[in-house]
Write a protein that holds these residues in place. Structure first.
Motif, PDB file in Angstrom:
ATOM      1  N   PHE A 148       0.276  -1.468  -0.133  1.00  0.00           N
ATOM      2  CA  PHE A 148      -0.235   0.128   0.386  1.00  0.00           C
ATOM      3  C   PHE A 148       1.061   1.346  -0.147  1.00  0.00           C
ATOM      4  O   PHE A 148       2.050   1.270   0.255  1.00  0.00           O
ATOM      5  CB  PHE A 148      -0.792   0.232   1.191  1.00  0.00           C
ATOM      6  CG  PHE A 148      -1.778  -0.748   0.794  1.00  0.00           C
ATOM      7  CD1 PHE A 148      -1.999  -2.076   0.236  1.00  0.00           C
ATOM      8  CD2 PHE A 148      -2.537  -0.933   2.142  1.00  0.00           C
ATOM      9  CE1 PHE A 148      -2.781  -3.251   0.007  1.00  0.00           C
ATOM     10  CE2 PHE A 148      -3.963  -2.176   2.309  1.00  0.00           C
ATOM     11  CZ  PHE A 148      -3.927  -3.061   1.557  1.00  0.00           C
ATOM     12  N   SER A 149       0.156   2.512  -0.461  1.00  0.00           N
ATOM     13  CA  SER A 149       0.896   3.292  -0.540  1.00  0.00           C
ATOM     14  C   SER A 149       0.956   4.714   0.700  1.00  0.00           C
ATOM     15  O   SER A 149      -0.288   3.404   1.760  1.00  0.00           O
ATOM     16  CB  SER A 149       0.596   4.413  -1.881  1.00  0.00           C
ATOM     17  OG  SER A 149      -0.732   4.936  -1.602  1.00  0.00           O
ATOM     18  N   GLY A 150       1.581   5.040   1.367  1.00  0.00           N
ATOM     19  CA  GLY A 150       1.656   5.965   2.352  1.00  0.00           C
ATOM     20  C   GLY A 150       0.027   6.455   2.507  1.00  0.00           C
ATOM     21  O   GLY A 150      -0.619   6.033   3.928  1.00  0.00           O
ATOM     22  N   GLY A 151      -0.625   6.772   1.817  1.00  0.00           N
ATOM     23  CA  GLY A 151      -2.443   7.238   1.922  1.00  0.00           C
ATOM     24  C   GLY A 151      -2.964   6.322   2.047  1.00  0.00           C
ATOM     25  O   GLY A 151      -3.478   6.981   2.911  1.00  0.00           O
ATOM     26  N   ARG A 155      -5.434   5.697   4.606  1.00  0.00           N
ATOM     27  CA  ARG A 155      -7.166   5.409   5.117  1.00  0.00           C
ATOM     28  C   ARG A 155      -7.369   4.245   5.052  1.00  0.00           C
ATOM     29  O   ARG A 155      -8.649   3.849   5.817  1.00  0.00           O
ATOM     30  CB  ARG A 155      -7.452   5.461   3.642  1.00  0.00           C
ATOM     31  CG  ARG A 155      -7.647   6.702   3.239  1.00  0.00           C
ATOM     32  CD  ARG A 155      -7.860   7.349   1.832  1.00  0.00           C
ATOM     33  NE  ARG A 155      -7.036   6.716   0.326  1.00  0.00           N
ATOM     34  CZ  ARG A 155      -7.300   6.149  -1.029  1.00  0.00           C
ATOM     35  NH1 ARG A 155      -8.256   6.287  -1.341  1.00  0.00           N
ATOM     36  NH2 ARG A 155      -6.032   6.511  -1.229  1.00  0.00           N
ATOM     37  N   VAL A 156      -6.752   3.003   5.250  1.00  0.00           N
ATOM     38  CA  VAL A 156      -6.794   1.808   6.056  1.00  0.00           C
ATOM     39  C   VAL A 156      -6.867   2.223   7.317  1.00  0.00           C
ATOM     40  O   VAL A 156      -7.736   1.714   8.102  1.00  0.00           O
ATOM     41  CB  VAL A 156      -5.862   0.404   5.241  1.00  0.00           C
ATOM     42  CG1 VAL A 156      -6.296  -1.153   6.325  1.00  0.00           C
ATOM     43  CG2 VAL A 156      -6.255   0.242   4.508  1.00  0.00           C
ATOM     44  N   SER A 176       0.234  13.241   8.199  1.00  0.00           N
ATOM     45  CA  SER A 176       1.102  12.610   7.667  1.00  0.00           C
ATOM     46  C   SER A 176       1.743  12.413   5.635  1.00  0.00           C
ATOM     47  O   SER A 176       1.012  10.658   6.557  1.00  0.00           O
ATOM     48  CB  SER A 176       3.333  12.281   8.702  1.00  0.00           C
ATOM     49  OG  SER A 176       2.671  11.084   8.794  1.00  0.00           O
ATOM     50  N   GLY A 177       1.932  13.050   5.025  1.00  0.00           N
ATOM     51  CA  GLY A 177       2.679  12.269   3.965  1.00  0.00           C
ATOM     52  C   GLY A 177       1.189  11.912   2.963  1.00  0.00           C
ATOM     53  O   GLY A 177       0.971  11.257   1.971  1.00  0.00           O
ATOM     54  N   LEU A 178       0.020  12.809   3.453  1.00  0.00           N
ATOM     55  CA  LEU A 178      -1.198  13.079   2.850  1.00  0.00           C
ATOM     56  C   LEU A 178      -0.990  14.078   1.626  1.00  0.00           C
ATOM     57  O   LEU A 178      -1.053  15.157   2.481  1.00  0.00           O
ATOM     58  CB  LEU A 178      -2.335  12.684   3.377  1.00  0.00           C
ATOM     59  CG  LEU A 178      -2.693  11.254   4.235  1.00  0.00           C
ATOM     60  CD1 LEU A 178      -3.878  11.958   5.553  1.00  0.00           C
ATOM     61  CD2 LEU A 178      -2.152  10.120   3.768  1.00  0.00           C
ATOM     62  N   LYS A 184      -7.923  15.484   2.717  1.00  0.00           N
ATOM     63  CA  LYS A 184      -9.848  15.399   3.180  1.00  0.00           C
ATOM     64  C   LYS A 184     -10.455  14.230   3.216  1.00  0.00           C
ATOM     65  O   LYS A 184     -11.938  14.253   4.395  1.00  0.00           O
ATOM     66  CB  LYS A 184      -9.904  16.033   1.347  1.00  0.00           C
ATOM     67  CG  LYS A 184      -9.765  17.873   1.097  1.00  0.00           C
ATOM     68  CD  LYS A 184     -10.335  17.909   0.497  1.00  0.00           C
ATOM     69  CE  LYS A 184      -9.910  19.986  -0.092  1.00  0.00           C
ATOM     70  NZ  LYS A 184     -10.804  20.026  -0.962  1.00  0.00           N
ATOM     71  N   ILE A 185     -10.060  13.459   2.528  1.00  0.00           N
ATOM     72  CA  ILE A 185     -10.687  11.687   2.459  1.00  0.00           C
ATOM     73  C   ILE A 185     -10.605  11.525   3.703  1.00  0.00           C
ATOM     74  O   ILE A 185     -11.896  10.831   4.879  1.00  0.00           O
ATOM     75  CB  ILE A 185     -10.476  10.694   1.411  1.00  0.00           C
ATOM     76  CG1 ILE A 185     -10.600  11.318   0.170  1.00  0.00           C
ATOM     77  CG2 ILE A 185     -11.253   9.709   1.556  1.00  0.00           C
ATOM     78  CD1 ILE A 185     -10.135   9.938  -0.863  1.00  0.00           C
ATOM     79  N   VAL A 186      -9.637  10.972   5.025  1.00  0.00           N
ATOM     80  CA  VAL A 186      -9.370  10.752   5.353  1.00  0.00           C
ATOM     81  C   VAL A 186     -10.294  12.104   6.593  1.00  0.00           C
ATOM     82  O   VAL A 186     -10.531  10.597   8.052  1.00  0.00           O
ATOM     83  CB  VAL A 186      -7.856  10.785   5.982  1.00  0.00           C
ATOM     84  CG1 VAL A 186      -7.768  10.728   7.768  1.00  0.00           C
ATOM     85  CG2 VAL A 186      -7.198   9.838   5.270  1.00  0.00           C
ATOM     86  N   SER A 187      -9.897  13.172   7.040  1.00  0.00           N
ATOM     87  CA  SER A 187     -10.442  13.396   7.443  1.00  0.00           C
ATOM     88  C   SER A 187     -12.121  13.474   7.700  1.00  0.00           C
ATOM     89  O   SER A 187     -12.965  13.693   9.035  1.00  0.00           O
ATOM     90  CB  SER A 187     -10.502  15.439   7.580  1.00  0.00           C
ATOM     91  OG  SER A 187      -8.972  15.585   7.476  1.00  0.00           O
TER      92      SER A 187
END
Length: 252
Positions: A148-151, A155-156, A176-178, A184-187
């Protein structure tokens, strides 16, 4: 309402050079429904606080207490803390080869609740949460965080948050790293869970950009293992303008 109370917490770590104190008397109270942001320079103890609450064995508690609704968190094992409603979104999520996301999520949910979720409802909930977080459906059959990428890893972490419904979420530099879209998606995921009203949030960050999307009720400035200043959201804005020099100059 639930309350997480940290009282005069002193924590150290053993190194090749001997025992090194990190937290030097941290006192902080978080209620469900509140969002607390912890900000500070590198090495100030922010991640140590998160790891100590979660029960990382590397950190030694030399004094103070952590109470969850009056219960001694420090006497609990890591799995007992999770079942009590504590959740840590890690700064560096680890890969788990050989364990698929599908198996991991359902096994974890079963361990937290003491019984397996209804397969029909669970499948629906996982599908919706993955869609909301823009996680491709194929990821369900991939090994946890592997490749998986950092982003994607971040998200996981929030996918777990939305499926496990903790009482208190400790988010250790989730931003960090997003890039902007991933942030925005994580928030949005954190805000969805918070809007249900049963979760308190401890948000650890260096920067104010995530605070544009996740609005804190309180901001605490960590310097050299202590809370140097506390305030409302306006304190984060001041830090954005002035940095931490005025605190580190006094500390020096």
């Amino acid at each position: 309402m639930s309350t997480l109370e940290i009282k005069d917490l002193h924590v150290s770590i053993d190194t090749d050079q001997g025992n090194v104190p990190i937290l030097r008397g941290v006192t902080l109270t978080i209620n469900t429904g509140e969002t607390h942001a912890i900000m500070g320079p590198n090495g100030s103890g922010k991640s140590t606080l998160a790891a100590t609450i979660a029960g990382h064995p590397r950190y030694r508690v030399d004094g103070g207490s952590i109470l969850l609704d009056g219960e001694d968190v420090l006497s609990m094992s890591v799995d007992e803390r999770a079942r009590a409603g504590l959740f840590l979104a890690m700064q560096y999520p680890v890969e788990v080869p050989g364990v698929t996301m599908t198996n991991f999520l359902r096994t974890a949910k079963t361990a937290l609740d003491g019984e397996a979720p209804s397969l029909r409802h669970w499948t629906r909930d996982v599908k919706k949460a993955m869609g909301d977080l823009r996680i491709d459906a194929d990821f369900a059959q991939r090994n946890v965080n592997e490749g998986f990428s950092g982003g994607e890893k971040k998200r996981v972490e929030i996918l777990q948050l939305e499926l496990f419904h903790p009482r208190f979420a400790i988010l250790d530099e989730t931003d960090s790293g997003l890039d902007v879209d991933a942030l925005k998606i994580v928030s949005e995921g954190v805000n969805r869970e918070h809007a249900k009203g049963g979760m308190g949030t401890l948000l650890i960050t260096h920067y104010t950009r995530i605070l544009r999307y996740i609005k804190p009720d309180f901001v605490h400035v960590f310097i050299a293992g202590r809370i140097a200043e506390q305030g409302g959201p306006e304190l984060a804005d001041r830090l954005e303008e002035e940095g931490y020099d005025r605190f580190t100059a006094v500390e020096a």
